[in-house]
Motif scaffolding. Sequence first.
Motif, PDB file in Angstrom:
ATOM      1  N   GLN A 185      -6.545  50.172 -35.178  1.00  0.00           N
ATOM      2  CA  GLN A 185      -7.686  50.983 -34.778  1.00  0.00           C
ATOM      3  C   GLN A 185      -7.278  52.045 -33.764  1.00  0.00           C
ATOM      4  OE1 GLN A 185     -10.817  50.752 -36.116  1.00  0.00           O
ATOM      5  NE2 GLN A 185      -9.791  49.317 -37.488  1.00  0.00           N
ATOM      6  N   LYS A 186      -7.907  53.199 -33.840  1.00  0.00           N
ATOM      7  CA  LYS A 186      -7.663  54.271 -32.881  1.00  0.00           C
ATOM      8  C   LYS A 186      -8.775  54.279 -31.841  1.00  0.00           C
ATOM      9  CE  LYS A 186      -5.172  57.154 -36.075  1.00  0.00           C
ATOM     10  NZ  LYS A 186      -5.081  58.424 -36.764  1.00  0.00           N
ATOM     11  N   PHE A 187      -8.436  54.750 -30.647  1.00  0.00           N
ATOM     12  CA  PHE A 187      -9.417  54.865 -29.574  1.00  0.00           C
ATOM     13  C   PHE A 187     -10.329  56.046 -29.887  1.00  0.00           C
ATOM     14  CE2 PHE A 187     -10.901  55.983 -25.332  1.00  0.00           C
ATOM     15  CZ  PHE A 187     -11.208  54.740 -24.823  1.00  0.00           C
ATOM     16  N   ASN A 188     -11.614  55.770 -30.098  1.00  0.00           N
ATOM     17  CA  ASN A 188     -12.542  56.844 -30.447  1.00  0.00           C
ATOM     18  C   ASN A 188     -13.714  56.894 -29.476  1.00  0.00           C
ATOM     19  OD1 ASN A 188     -14.316  54.804 -31.267  1.00  0.00           O
ATOM     20  ND2 ASN A 188     -13.586  54.866 -33.377  1.00  0.00           N
ATOM     21  N   ARG A 189     -14.694  57.676 -29.803  1.00  0.00           N
ATOM     22  CA  ARG A 189     -15.845  57.884 -28.913  1.00  0.00           C
ATOM     23  C   ARG A 189     -16.612  56.596 -28.630  1.00  0.00           C
ATOM     24  NH1 ARG A 189     -19.574  63.029 -29.184  1.00  0.00           N
ATOM     25  NH2 ARG A 189     -20.914  62.555 -27.454  1.00  0.00           N
ATOM     26  N   LEU A 234     -16.285  51.448 -22.802  1.00  0.00           N
ATOM     27  CA  LEU A 234     -15.501  51.413 -21.568  1.00  0.00           C
ATOM     28  C   LEU A 234     -16.305  51.947 -20.387  1.00  0.00           C
ATOM     29  CD1 LEU A 234     -12.759  50.907 -20.176  1.00  0.00           C
ATOM     30  CD2 LEU A 234     -12.170  53.259 -20.779  1.00  0.00           C
ATOM     31  N   LEU A 235     -16.951  53.080 -20.555  1.00  0.00           N
ATOM     32  CA  LEU A 235     -17.747  53.671 -19.473  1.00  0.00           C
ATOM     33  C   LEU A 235     -18.949  52.791 -19.114  1.00  0.00           C
ATOM     34  CD1 LEU A 235     -17.635  57.445 -20.435  1.00  0.00           C
ATOM     35  CD2 LEU A 235     -16.323  56.261 -18.667  1.00  0.00           C
ATOM     36  N   SER A 236     -19.550  52.157 -20.105  1.00  0.00           N
ATOM     37  CA  SER A 236     -20.667  51.245 -19.834  1.00  0.00           C
ATOM     38  C   SER A 236     -20.199  50.046 -19.007  1.00  0.00           C
ATOM     39  CB  SER A 236     -21.282  50.741 -21.139  1.00  0.00           C
ATOM     40  OG  SER A 236     -21.836  51.799 -21.867  1.00  0.00           O
ATOM     41  N   CYS A 237     -19.051  49.504 -19.344  1.00  0.00           N
ATOM     42  CA  CYS A 237     -18.518  48.362 -18.593  1.00  0.00           C
ATOM     43  C   CYS A 237     -18.173  48.765 -17.158  1.00  0.00           C
ATOM     44  CB  CYS A 237     -17.293  47.796 -19.296  1.00  0.00           C
ATOM     45  SG  CYS A 237     -17.678  46.957 -20.836  1.00  0.00           S
TER      46      CYS A 237
END
Length: 68
Positions: free
Chosen positions: A13-17, A23-26
């Motif tokens: 898997q690629k890091f996507n939106r 990540l920002l929510s955590c």
Amino acid sequence: MRTIRVSEMIDKQKFNRFHLQILLSCIFIIICDGYDMFMLGAILPSLMTEWKITAVEAGLLAAMLCLE
């Protein structure tokens, strides 16, 4: 029957939106969770003076707030 290897699937898997949003929510949740303890540490000396309580009593107060 088809075998699915979860670890391989995750590695591909690629890091996507979507991942960025998670990540920002955590990070936001962790900041909000720590904010109350930061404020307690900043306010507690003033409360000790105003309420005329000892350090032991203030520690007990802080411990009870952490359990909540």
